[in-house]
Design an enzyme around this catalytic site. Structure first.
Site, mmCIF file in Angstrom:
data_model
loop_
_atom_site.group_PDB
_atom_site.id
_atom_site.type_symbol
_atom_site.label_atom_id
_atom_site.label_comp_id
_atom_site.label_asym_id
_atom_site.label_seq_id
_atom_site.Cartn_x
_atom_site.Cartn_y
_atom_site.Cartn_z
ATOM 1 N N SER A 142 0.851 -1.188 0.000
ATOM 2 C CA SER A 142 0.000 0.000 0.000
ATOM 3 C C SER A 142 0.883 1.232 0.000
ATOM 4 C CB SER A 142 -0.896 0.017 1.245
ATOM 5 O OG SER A 142 -1.545 1.267 1.399
ATOM 6 N N TYR A 155 -1.421 -0.149 10.089
ATOM 7 C CA TYR A 155 -1.545 -0.708 8.744
ATOM 8 C C TYR A 155 -0.341 -0.300 7.900
ATOM 9 C CZ TYR A 155 -3.672 -1.549 4.125
ATOM 10 O OH TYR A 155 -3.940 -1.978 2.850
ATOM 11 N N LYS A 159 2.547 -2.652 6.140
ATOM 12 C CA LYS A 159 2.762 -2.675 4.693
ATOM 13 C C LYS A 159 4.200 -2.302 4.338
ATOM 14 C CE LYS A 159 -1.305 -4.038 3.360
ATOM 15 N NZ LYS A 159 -1.473 -5.334 2.656
#
Length: 251
Positions: A142, A155, A159
């Site tokens: 991401s 998150y 990533k």
């Protein structure tokens, strides 16, 4: 072998809908067979019906469950006899807020699903087929892993780790297996709905290409990275962001 049958097989995690399904659709369209995974049996059944039961199978389970990873790889080998491509798409983002207040048990859950499961699937496909026969792996990272990511920091950190895992695997698995990552910006999926719902036009206006991503955008990128045309590409992270990073430092 017919023109419609590539003879190749892909295992795609988290693929009952959204980005994962878009990737599965792209692979089936070029003649691959696929095994898709996800948590919901009903959603997987519907996805297989849309993809074609002659081209797709599904294994339900949670990516962070070692028994599920074992079952998915074994079922794919039993059904198709090979696993040329692995796409690690399964991911989670259960928390919204600053990392200063992050519950460490939640952090562990995020890493278990977004990073450790990807490594686990890579290890199993490597041993089951790719070590002796070659292939390619694509990790879905991401843009959150490439810069600071306010309010989705856990998150983003996971990533970023996935991007580095891509480098490690690319180095270790060469020359038999190419390993690359894709780093999308906001793609219109149920998973990302909170990032744009109710303000899609406003959000899209910040992208130079004037729209948010759709699963097909990532599907096309994954199809390229697993194709012979990308035969000299490994250890790379392809940013698929509608030009969003062009705005970095502006203003």
């Amino acid at each position: 072998m017919t023109a419609q049958d590539s003879g190749r097989v892909a295992l795609i995690t988290g693929a009952s809908r959204g980005i994962g399904y878009g990737i599965a659709e792209a692979f089936v369209a070029r003649g691959d067979r696929v095994c898709i995974t996800g948590r919901g049996e009903d959603a997987l059944k519907e996805a297989v019906e849309r993809l074609g039961s002659d081209r797709a199978i599904a294994v339900a389970g949670k990516a962070h469950d070692e028994a599920h990873r074992e079952a998915a790889v074994e079922r794919t080998m039993e059904a198709f006899g090979r696993i040329d491509f692995l796409v690690n798409n399964a991911g989670t983002n259960p928390v919204f807020g600053p990392v200063a207040d992050l519950d460490l048990d939640v952090a562990r859950k995020v890493f278990e699903t977004n990073v450790v499961s990807a490594l686990g699937f890579a290890q199993r496909t490597w041993k089951a087929w790719q070590k002796e026969n070659g292939g390619a792996i694509v990790n879905i990272a991401s843009v959150a892993g490439l810069s600071a990511s306010p309010f989705v920091g856990a998150y983003g950190v996971s990533k970023a780790a996935l991007v580095n895992l891509t480098l490690q695997l690319a180095h270790e698995f060469a020359p038999a297996v190419r390993v690359n990552a894709i780093a999308p910006a906001v793609v219109k999926t149920r998973f990302a709905r909170a990032l744009y719902e109710g303000r899609e036009a406003e959000t899209a206006a910040s992208y130079p290409l004037g729209r948010l991503g759709v699963p097909e955008d990532v599907g096309g990128a994954a199809a390229f990275l697993t194709s012979d045309q990308a035969g000299w590409v490994t250890g790379q992270t392809l940013v698929v962001d509608g030009g969003l990073f062009l705005n970095a430092g502006v203003g």
